[in-house]
Design a protein around this motif. Structure first.
Motif, mmCIF file in Angstrom:
data_model
loop_
_atom_site.group_PDB
_atom_site.id
_atom_site.type_symbol
_atom_site.label_atom_id
_atom_site.label_comp_id
_atom_site.label_asym_id
_atom_site.label_seq_id
_atom_site.Cartn_x
_atom_site.Cartn_y
_atom_site.Cartn_z
ATOM 1 N N UNK A 1 34.538 29.041 40.289
ATOM 2 C CA UNK A 1 33.737 29.965 39.493
ATOM 3 C C UNK A 1 34.636 30.505 38.386
ATOM 4 N N UNK A 2 34.246 30.269 37.143
ATOM 5 C CA UNK A 2 35.037 30.767 36.012
ATOM 6 C C UNK A 2 34.392 32.024 35.450
ATOM 7 N N UNK A 3 35.174 32.789 34.718
ATOM 8 C CA UNK A 3 34.660 33.959 34.026
ATOM 9 C C UNK A 3 34.586 35.227 34.842
ATOM 10 N N UNK A 4 35.101 35.217 36.067
ATOM 11 C CA UNK A 4 35.129 36.448 36.860
ATOM 12 C C UNK A 4 36.127 37.417 36.230
ATOM 13 N N UNK A 5 35.861 38.706 36.362
ATOM 14 C CA UNK A 5 36.768 39.734 35.854
ATOM 15 C C UNK A 5 37.859 39.989 36.892
ATOM 16 N N UNK A 6 39.107 39.765 36.485
ATOM 17 C CA UNK A 6 40.233 39.938 37.399
ATOM 18 C C UNK A 6 41.193 40.989 36.851
ATOM 19 N N UNK A 7 41.597 41.889 37.718
ATOM 20 C CA UNK A 7 42.552 42.933 37.365
ATOM 21 C C UNK A 7 43.790 42.748 38.237
ATOM 22 N N UNK A 8 44.941 42.611 37.592
ATOM 23 C CA UNK A 8 46.212 42.406 38.272
ATOM 24 C C UNK A 8 47.049 43.661 38.053
ATOM 25 N N UNK A 9 47.580 44.240 39.132
ATOM 26 C CA UNK A 9 48.261 45.529 39.036
ATOM 27 C C UNK A 9 49.599 45.499 39.767
ATOM 28 N N UNK A 10 50.639 45.995 39.083
ATOM 29 C CA UNK A 10 51.930 46.241 39.727
ATOM 30 C C UNK A 10 52.456 47.578 39.220
ATOM 31 N N UNK A 11 53.717 47.886 39.500
ATOM 32 C CA UNK A 11 54.265 49.184 39.119
ATOM 33 C C UNK A 11 54.457 49.340 37.613
ATOM 34 N N UNK A 12 54.268 48.295 36.831
ATOM 35 C CA UNK A 12 54.370 48.378 35.373
ATOM 36 C C UNK A 12 53.014 48.521 34.696
ATOM 37 N N UNK A 13 51.916 48.460 35.466
ATOM 38 C CA UNK A 13 50.602 48.643 34.868
ATOM 39 C C UNK A 13 49.597 47.616 35.349
ATOM 40 N N UNK A 14 48.482 47.546 34.624
ATOM 41 C CA UNK A 14 47.390 46.634 34.958
ATOM 42 C C UNK A 14 47.207 45.615 33.844
ATOM 43 N N UNK A 15 46.791 44.423 34.245
ATOM 44 C CA UNK A 15 46.590 43.312 33.329
ATOM 45 C C UNK A 15 45.228 42.716 33.645
ATOM 46 N N UNK A 16 44.407 42.479 32.629
ATOM 47 C CA UNK A 16 43.075 41.932 32.835
ATOM 48 C C UNK A 16 43.022 40.491 32.350
ATOM 49 N N UNK A 17 42.305 39.663 33.105
ATOM 50 C CA UNK A 17 42.154 38.262 32.757
ATOM 51 C C UNK A 17 40.821 37.768 33.326
ATOM 52 N N UNK A 18 40.211 36.819 32.668
ATOM 53 C CA UNK A 18 39.023 36.143 33.194
ATOM 54 C C UNK A 18 39.498 34.973 34.044
ATOM 55 N N UNK A 19 38.858 34.767 35.188
ATOM 56 C CA UNK A 19 39.271 33.653 36.040
ATOM 57 C C UNK A 19 39.097 32.341 35.289
ATOM 58 N N UNK A 20 40.065 31.474 35.494
ATOM 59 C CA UNK A 20 40.137 30.208 34.778
ATOM 60 C C UNK A 20 41.149 30.253 33.654
ATOM 61 N N UNK A 21 41.613 31.472 33.321
ATOM 62 C CA UNK A 21 42.564 31.651 32.227
ATOM 63 C C UNK A 21 43.968 31.961 32.757
ATOM 64 N N UNK B 1 58.198 44.541 42.731
ATOM 65 C CA UNK B 1 57.064 44.947 43.582
ATOM 66 C C UNK B 1 55.996 43.858 43.553
ATOM 67 N N UNK B 2 55.264 43.732 44.656
ATOM 68 C CA UNK B 2 54.185 42.751 44.729
ATOM 69 C C UNK B 2 53.073 43.099 43.735
ATOM 70 N N UNK B 3 52.266 42.098 43.413
ATOM 71 C CA UNK B 3 51.167 42.220 42.455
ATOM 72 C C UNK B 3 49.850 42.201 43.217
ATOM 73 N N UNK B 4 49.023 43.227 43.019
ATOM 74 C CA UNK B 4 47.699 43.269 43.633
ATOM 75 C C UNK B 4 46.683 42.694 42.657
ATOM 76 N N UNK B 5 45.757 41.878 43.186
ATOM 77 C CA UNK B 5 44.760 41.208 42.347
ATOM 78 C C UNK B 5 43.371 41.496 42.909
#
Length: 152
Positions: free
Chosen positions: A41-61, A70-74
């Protein structure tokens, strides 16, 4: 004169940190999502977060992620699907080992604090309805990291 020059170069590298010289503060991560039955499934909204902040990406990208010890939460969301969650385990990279081998204790400390001594998996595939863990230590070049499922 040559000995002094060599000493200055070695000293500069030790103080600057080997991983800082070898690695950027970010690295690429490809994020993909699968449905509960395993279809992509492409185009899902994904938020990746670590101690430096949050990063947004669409799945497939692919996106650039800030390195950290620190580990990264997705978290990925998509209409009509339950959330897909994951943790990407941060592992020391070759720059950190270079610091240790070359005796650059100061460089290792600098790189640890800046996060440049660490790397996340470069390709993950989350599955909606599951909570997964991706460990870079199992990464094989050119393949998504095989996840472990977290018991609910």
């Amino acid at each position: 004169m040559k000995l002094a020059t060599i000493g200055a170069v070695v000293g500069a590298l030790a103080l600057s940190g080997c991983a800082s010289v070898m690695n950027d503060s970010t690295h690429p991560m490809k994020v993909e999502t699968k449905g509960e039955s395993g279809e992509m499934i492409t185009g899902a909204d994904c938020k990746l977060t670590n101690d430096y902040g949050s990063f947004n990406v669409k799945s497939g990208d692919t996106t650039q992620i800030r390195r950290s010890g620190k580990d990264l939460d997705i978290l990925c969301t998509h209409p009509g699907n339950p959330d897909a969650t994951a943790r990407a385990v941060s592992r020391a990279n070759s720059g950190m080992y270079g610091n240790i081998i070359l005796g650059g204790g100061i460089g290792a400390l600098i790189d640890h604090n800046k996060g440049t001594a660490y790397t996340y998996p470069t390709w993950v595939q989350l599955q909606f309805g599951k909570s997964l863990v991706f460990d870079r230590s199992t990464e094989q070049n050119g393949q998504p990291v095989t996840p472990a499922e977290v018991a609910k």
